[in-house]
Scaffold this active site. Structure first.
Site, PDB file in Angstrom:
ATOM      1  N   GLY A 245       0.827  -1.196   0.000  1.00  0.00           N
ATOM      2  CA  GLY A 245       0.000   0.000   0.000  1.00  0.00           C
ATOM      3  C   GLY A 245       0.857   1.240   0.000  1.00  0.00           C
ATOM      4  O   GLY A 245       1.312   1.702  -1.045  1.00  0.00           O
TER       5      GLY A 245
ATOM      6  N   GLN B 191       5.021  -0.139   7.191  1.00  0.00           N
ATOM      7  CA  GLN B 191       4.751  -1.563   6.980  1.00  0.00           C
ATOM      8  C   GLN B 191       5.640  -2.367   7.934  1.00  0.00           C
ATOM      9  O   GLN B 191       5.763  -2.019   9.099  1.00  0.00           O
ATOM     10  CB  GLN B 191       4.982  -1.955   5.509  1.00  0.00           C
ATOM     11  CG  GLN B 191       3.720  -2.093   4.702  1.00  0.00           C
ATOM     12  CD  GLN B 191       2.844  -3.276   5.114  1.00  0.00           C
ATOM     13  OE1 GLN B 191       3.165  -4.077   5.979  1.00  0.00           O
ATOM     14  NE2 GLN B 191       1.696  -3.393   4.478  1.00  0.00           N
TER      15      GLN B 191
ATOM     16  N   GLY C 215       4.041  -6.305  -3.743  1.00  0.00           N
ATOM     17  CA  GLY C 215       5.316  -6.745  -3.199  1.00  0.00           C
ATOM     18  C   GLY C 215       5.222  -8.013  -2.388  1.00  0.00           C
ATOM     19  O   GLY C 215       6.128  -8.852  -2.412  1.00  0.00           O
ATOM     20  N   MET C 216       4.140  -8.182  -1.637  1.00  0.00           N
ATOM     21  CA  MET C 216       3.943  -9.401  -0.856  1.00  0.00           C
ATOM     22  C   MET C 216       3.181 -10.445  -1.665  1.00  0.00           C
ATOM     23  O   MET C 216       3.608 -11.582  -1.810  1.00  0.00           O
ATOM     24  CB  MET C 216       3.188  -9.083   0.434  1.00  0.00           C
ATOM     25  CG  MET C 216       3.961  -8.220   1.420  1.00  0.00           C
ATOM     26  SD  MET C 216       5.318  -9.078   2.246  1.00  0.00           S
ATOM     27  CE  MET C 216       6.703  -8.676   1.180  1.00  0.00           C
TER      28      MET C 216
ATOM     29  N   ARG D 111       1.659  -4.239 -12.255  1.00  0.00           N
ATOM     30  CA  ARG D 111       2.156  -5.218 -11.283  1.00  0.00           C
ATOM     31  C   ARG D 111       2.277  -6.603 -11.915  1.00  0.00           C
ATOM     32  O   ARG D 111       3.202  -7.353 -11.604  1.00  0.00           O
ATOM     33  CB  ARG D 111       1.249  -5.250 -10.060  1.00  0.00           C
ATOM     34  CG  ARG D 111       1.385  -3.996  -9.218  1.00  0.00           C
ATOM     35  CD  ARG D 111       0.638  -4.077  -7.923  1.00  0.00           C
ATOM     36  NE  ARG D 111       1.069  -3.011  -7.023  1.00  0.00           N
ATOM     37  CZ  ARG D 111       0.589  -2.841  -5.799  1.00  0.00           C
ATOM     38  NH1 ARG D 111      -0.335  -3.679  -5.340  1.00  0.00           N
ATOM     39  NH2 ARG D 111       1.026  -1.858  -5.030  1.00  0.00           N
TER      40      ARG D 111
ATOM     41  N   ALA E  66     -10.686  -8.670  -8.011  1.00  0.00           N
ATOM     42  CA  ALA E  66     -11.026  -9.896  -7.282  1.00  0.00           C
ATOM     43  C   ALA E  66     -12.448  -9.859  -6.749  1.00  0.00           C
ATOM     44  O   ALA E  66     -13.110 -10.905  -6.660  1.00  0.00           O
ATOM     45  CB  ALA E  66     -10.046 -10.107  -6.133  1.00  0.00           C
TER      46      ALA E  66
ATOM     47  N   THR F 198      -4.395  -9.290  -1.481  1.00  0.00           N
ATOM     48  CA  THR F 198      -4.558  -7.892  -1.857  1.00  0.00           C
ATOM     49  C   THR F 198      -4.172  -7.020  -0.661  1.00  0.00           C
ATOM     50  O   THR F 198      -4.039  -7.505   0.461  1.00  0.00           O
ATOM     51  CB  THR F 198      -6.015  -7.608  -2.248  1.00  0.00           C
ATOM     52  OG1 THR F 198      -6.867  -7.976  -1.143  1.00  0.00           O
ATOM     53  CG2 THR F 198      -6.424  -8.406  -3.481  1.00  0.00           C
TER      54      THR F 198
ATOM     55  N   CYS G 241      15.423 -17.943   4.200  1.00  0.00           N
ATOM     56  CA  CYS G 241      15.593 -19.338   4.600  1.00  0.00           C
ATOM     57  C   CYS G 241      14.990 -19.507   5.991  1.00  0.00           C
ATOM     58  O   CYS G 241      15.511 -18.952   6.954  1.00  0.00           O
ATOM     59  CB  CYS G 241      17.081 -19.672   4.600  1.00  0.00           C
ATOM     60  SG  CYS G 241      17.496 -21.299   5.162  1.00  0.00           S
TER      61      CYS G 241
END
Length: 561
Positions: A53, A130, A176-177, A201, A243, A264, A410
């Site tokens: 966001g 964030q 990004g996520m 995106r 969506a 989202t 990892c």
């Protein structure tokens, strides 16, 4: 946007061994700040937005310049304080203290709402950090790929006898996520249909090989899914659309995915979730001219999305929230049963958290990918008997494109983090890698977050909302000598719904670094084991006993000290 938040400038972290700052302990946060804004990494670098966001690396460009200047001149016994993306002070501390302490987006609980935050943001008094945007340890979508992969693998184990071959995941969001989802599904053996409302995106994920193909429309997407699943192939498909329109349409058509989730940016209805029937440009404009109406429209669309997810759940399709607070947003607009499907942590991840296992990540400050490949080999050497981890590292090298400075994620726990950090430090000392390495993690970790709708949802003792734990984590990492420590509010799920802490430690090859690494990379994951043991989880209590933790109120850990 407020003045000072836009500047067209391409930023890339320096590479190699030439220092801009006075030492590697200040060069590291400088490079990682810059790396967060690398166009290969950030979602909207010209506005300082890294991901999620409006998750920013600095409050505005004036603050960014001042942070860079402060880090460039910071002495080895000084600490820079950053308040919501603004450098506010440099103080004399000592050489084993953190070089940077960061507090982002924190509000007194009664005022911890998006409405109040947005007022402060508009006045230039706050910044949304964030999790890893404002703490300067974002590594692009790779940062969440393994966590998403582990979630999908565990879902396959629980629901489909350990295999997702011939099955498909329905989800949305390729930011990004969310952009990690298609690759994570592919690595877990499944096809995926990934809905995203911004073509830019999708283009980004196609370019970085996180998604394989784009469908022209829903019929085309379903035809591709049917073809690939019937052939047992693993292909990820992007579909440009909303969506809130497409997921209900799939329910109406009687389509049955094998897993359903969503990533989202529903945590931020003003900036992160497109209302149905609106263009993205219209959404951005109305967010400025009619914020209340925009939030209402976004939440109404989320409600339709969640009702469709509930319908899939009622069909028996495994459906879960992937931590974006969409259930909460839908409940606030009248979907009373929004929480009838679980979040991903209680459903699939908590046993890992009980052992301090979480998103351990490291970055090669040299910029040389070979340094990461050498550390991959070192991880395999040290964690010699974990075939699952070795498989992950092999897949990561084959499939994951580095974004910005080369990095690796990892998932390892209390047993291994300290050993790996000390080994990396020795690699720097010996010259096996060409420059220092920074080790950090997501704030989404076992002991560093309180988030009742995500990481701490449905804790067995009812302690979901207790936020002492991330505060203790930040304090302990500061006392232990992490290179920089951050304490944030609202990451992942939005204002009022989370508090969380981050840390980064530099491996510069010195004895002093080794001592700090030994403290930080033991104590940090140990707080996760402690937190879950305190909540009564047997796995955590057993881990605490095995690892020799001294937890005064846990009888099983006493008598060994």
């Amino acid at each position: 946007m407020s003045s000072g938040k836009y500047r067209q400038q391409e930023i890339r972290a320096p590479r190699g061994t030439t220092l801009t700052a006075k030492s590697w302990l200040t060069e590291a946060p400088l490079r990682m700040l810059m790396n967060n804004l690398d166009p290969e990494v950030a979602e909207n670098p010209n506005e300082l937005v890294v991901y999620g966001g409006i998750g920013r690396a600095a409050r505005n460009w004036e603050c960014y310049d001042a942070i860079v200047d402060s880090l460039t001149h910071l002495e080895s016994d000084e600490t820079l304080l950053v308040q919501s993306g603004k450098p506010v002070g440099v103080f004399k501390t000592h050489e084993n203290a953190p070089r940077v302490l960061i507090a982002n987006s924190n509000l007194v609980p009664h005022w911890a709402t998006w409405e109040h935050f947005n007022e402060l943001d508009a006045k230039g008094l706050a910044m949304y950090g964030q999790m890893t945007a404002g703490s300067w340890i974002y590594i692009g979508s790779q940062g969440i790929v393994q966590g998403t992969y582990e979630t999908f693998v565990e879902a396959g184990r629980q629901h489909y006898n350990g295999s997702l071959k011939g099955r498909w995941v329905l989800t949305a969001g390729l930011g990004g996520m969310g952009g990690a989802q298609p690759l994570a599904a592919t690595l877990a053996g499944a096809c995926s249909l990934n809905i995203e409302c911004q073509q830019s995106r999708i283009d980004f994920r196609l370019r970085t090989r996180y998604v394989d193909e784009q469908a022209d429309n829903l019929d085309d997407a379903l035809a591709r899914i049917n073809k690939y699943t019937s052939q047992g192939k693993t292909v990820s498909i992007a579909l440009c659309g909303n969506a809130a329109d497409i997921v209900p349409e799939l329910v109406a058509r009687g389509v049955r995915p094998d897993l359903v989730t969503d990533q989202t940016s529903a945590h931020d209805p003003l900036h992160g979730y497109l209302p149905t029937g609106w263009s993205w440009e219209e959404y951005q404009q109305k967010a400025k001219t009619d914020p209340e109406g925009t939030v209402l429209a976004a939440k109404k669309s989320m409600a339709e999305h969640v009702r469709a997810m509930l319908a899939f759940s009622d069909m028996g399709v495994p459906t879960f929230d992937y931590g974006n607070n969409i259930r909460q947003m839908a409940k606030e607009i009248g979907v009373e049963n929004a929480f009838d499907f679980p979040g991903f942590v209680p459903a699939y991840i908590r046993p890992l958290f009980c052992r301090g296992i979480g998103p351990f990540r490291w970055v090669a400050l040299s910029g040389d990918p070979q340094d990461i490949y050498k550390t991959d080999a070192k991880v395999k050497e040290i964690v010699a008997d974990d075939a699952h981890l070795h498989h992950w590292l092999d897949m990561a090298r084959e499939r994951i494109n580095f974004q910005g400075l080369p990095a690796r994620i990892c998932w390892v726990g209390l047993e291994w983090r300290q050993k790996l950090g000390l080994a990396f430090n020795e690699m720097v000392r010996s010259g096996e890698v060409s420059a220092p390495i920074v080790i950090g993690r997501d704030h989404l970790d076992s002991g560093s977050v309180a988030s009742p709708n995500r990481e701490t949802e449905a804790m067995q003792d009812g302690s979901d909302a207790v936020s002492d734990w991330p505060l203790l984590n930040a304090l302990l990492n500061t006392a232990s000598g992490a290179t920089w420590v951050s304490l944030h509010h609202g990451g992942g799920v939005g204002m009022g719904f989370s508090q969380h802490a981050g840390m980064v430690i530099v491996c510069d090859g010195t004895d002093e670094a080794a001592a700090r690494i030994a403290r930080v990379l033991h104590n940090d994951p140990a707080t996760g084991v402690m937190r879950h043991a305190d909540a009564g989880y047997d796995i955590a209590i057993d881990c605490a006993k095995e690892q020799g933790l001294n937890l005064p109120m846990i009888a099983a850990t006493q008598g060994k000290h």
